[in-house]
Scaffold this active site. Structure first.
Site, PDB file in Angstrom:
ATOM      1  CB  THR A  13      -0.948   0.045   1.213  1.00 34.78           C
ATOM      2  OG1 THR A  13      -0.191   0.258   2.419  1.00 34.78           O
ATOM      3  CG2 THR A  13      -1.752  -1.246   1.324  1.00 34.78           C
ATOM      4  N   GLY A  14       0.294   2.361  -0.455  1.00 31.82           N
ATOM      5  CA  GLY A  14       1.067   3.604  -0.531  1.00 31.82           C
ATOM      6  C   GLY A  14       2.222   3.496  -1.516  1.00 31.82           C
ATOM      7  CB  ALA A  15       2.831   0.974  -4.064  1.00 32.40           C
ATOM      8  CB  SER A  17       4.865   8.858  -3.320  1.00 32.23           C
ATOM      9  OG  SER A  17       3.987   8.756  -2.218  1.00 32.23           O
ATOM     10  N   GLY A  18       7.351   7.685  -2.012  1.00 27.14           N
ATOM     11  CA  GLY A  18       8.030   7.494  -0.744  1.00 27.14           C
ATOM     12  C   GLY A  18       8.396   6.063  -0.409  1.00 27.14           C
ATOM     13  CE1 TYR A 165       2.111   9.562  10.885  1.00 26.09           C
ATOM     14  CE2 TYR A 165       3.846   9.822  12.531  1.00 26.09           C
ATOM     15  CZ  TYR A 165       3.407   9.317  11.321  1.00 26.09           C
ATOM     16  OH  TYR A 165       4.259   8.571  10.549  1.00 26.09           O
TER      17      TYR A 165
END
Length: 280
Positions: A13-15, A17-18, A165
């Site tokens: 997941t979140g693939a 960027s970063g 957070y």
């Protein structure tokens, strides 16, 4: 020593960027079949093409999902199950950080929704695939910033602060530990990691003094590729075969915050999360 990643299916997941992108690249370079879970399909296709070009690995696919939406997560999990019958590595990487309280369409505080409830639900919906693919691994990105949860106000509706957070990152650790207990004997391991302080787009929406501090410190942060090394290690190393319920940094198992080992809190978060995402 690295195990063979050929014909091993990895969902990240979140693939786009970063750390997520760097993790996907690292796994692709090892020969894995990598599925990029992303909200923006056009961006995902660009990243997929780039990974194919730089690694020579053509087995890079896209799975569209908006992790701020429970309905989207359920649709994505169903699409995955229809398309694939194996999942050997699930990397829950995506995260957001905001300086103000933002609600998702489901009415949840956005950081708690994306950083904790999304991986909780996605993992739950894919658990049977992971079990059927065993030995398999779940890897949860977290942070060294771990704040104790406020169960009377999980969605920070009464008192929003920058601790939110850190609370979601504590939730990642608690989820990892509780899930590892529940998966004992299944052939599925689950570990979490702190990648270090990394140059990513996380925090791009911050404002005020905190944004200024982050901007000034960016040159001293780790690259995303460096930060992703521990996740790739946990996904592919023979050294951690069968190891579960641990918190890693720099490829070493270390102690997480003292409060993260409270088993009653682990169970309480699990039960609260089940209710919030409507798992029967």
């Amino acid at each position: 020593m690295t195990i063979s990643m050929n014909k091993r299916f990895c969902l990240v997941t979140g693939a786009t960027s970063g750390l997520g992108e760097a993790t996907a690249r690292g796994l692709a370079a090892l020969g894995a079949h990598v599925i990029l879970a992303c909200r923006d399909v056009k961006k995902g296709l660009v990243i997929a093409d780039s990974i194919k070009m730089t690694t020579g690995n053509r087995n890079i696919d896209i799975l569209q999902v908006d992790l701020a939406s429970l309905a989207s997560i359920r649709c994505a999990a169903q699409e995955f199950r229809e398309k694939y019958d194996k999942l050997h590595v699930l990397v829950n990487c995506a995260a957001v950080i905001h300086s103000e309280r933002i609600l998702t369409g489901d009415g949840f505080e956005s950081m708690m929704a994306v950083n904790h409830l999304a991986p909780f639900l996605l993992t739950h919906l894919l658990l049977d695939v992971l079990k059927n693919s065993a030995p398999s691994r779940i890897i949860n990105y977290t942070s060294a910033v771990q704040e104790e949860l406020d169960f009377d106000d999980l969605m920070s509706s009464n008192n929003f602060s920058r601790k939110m957070y850190g609370r979601t990152k504590m939730a990642n650790v608690l989820f990892t530990y509780e899930l590892s207990h529940r998966l004992e004997g299944s052939g599925v391991t689950v570990n979490c990691l702190h990648p270090g302080v990394v140059r990513t787009r996380l925090g791009r929406d911050m404002t005020g003094m905190l944004k200024l501090v982050i901007t000034l410190m960016l040159p001293f942060f780790l690259s995303a590729a460096k930060g992703a090394e521990t996740a790739v290690y946990l996904a592919s190393s023979a050294e951690v075969e069968g190891v579960t319920g641990k918190y890693y940094t720099k490829k070493k198992a270390v102690a997480s915050s003292q409060a993260s080992y409270d088993e009653a809190v682990m169970r309480r978060l699990w039960e609260a999360s089940e209710k919030l995402v409507n798992i029967n």
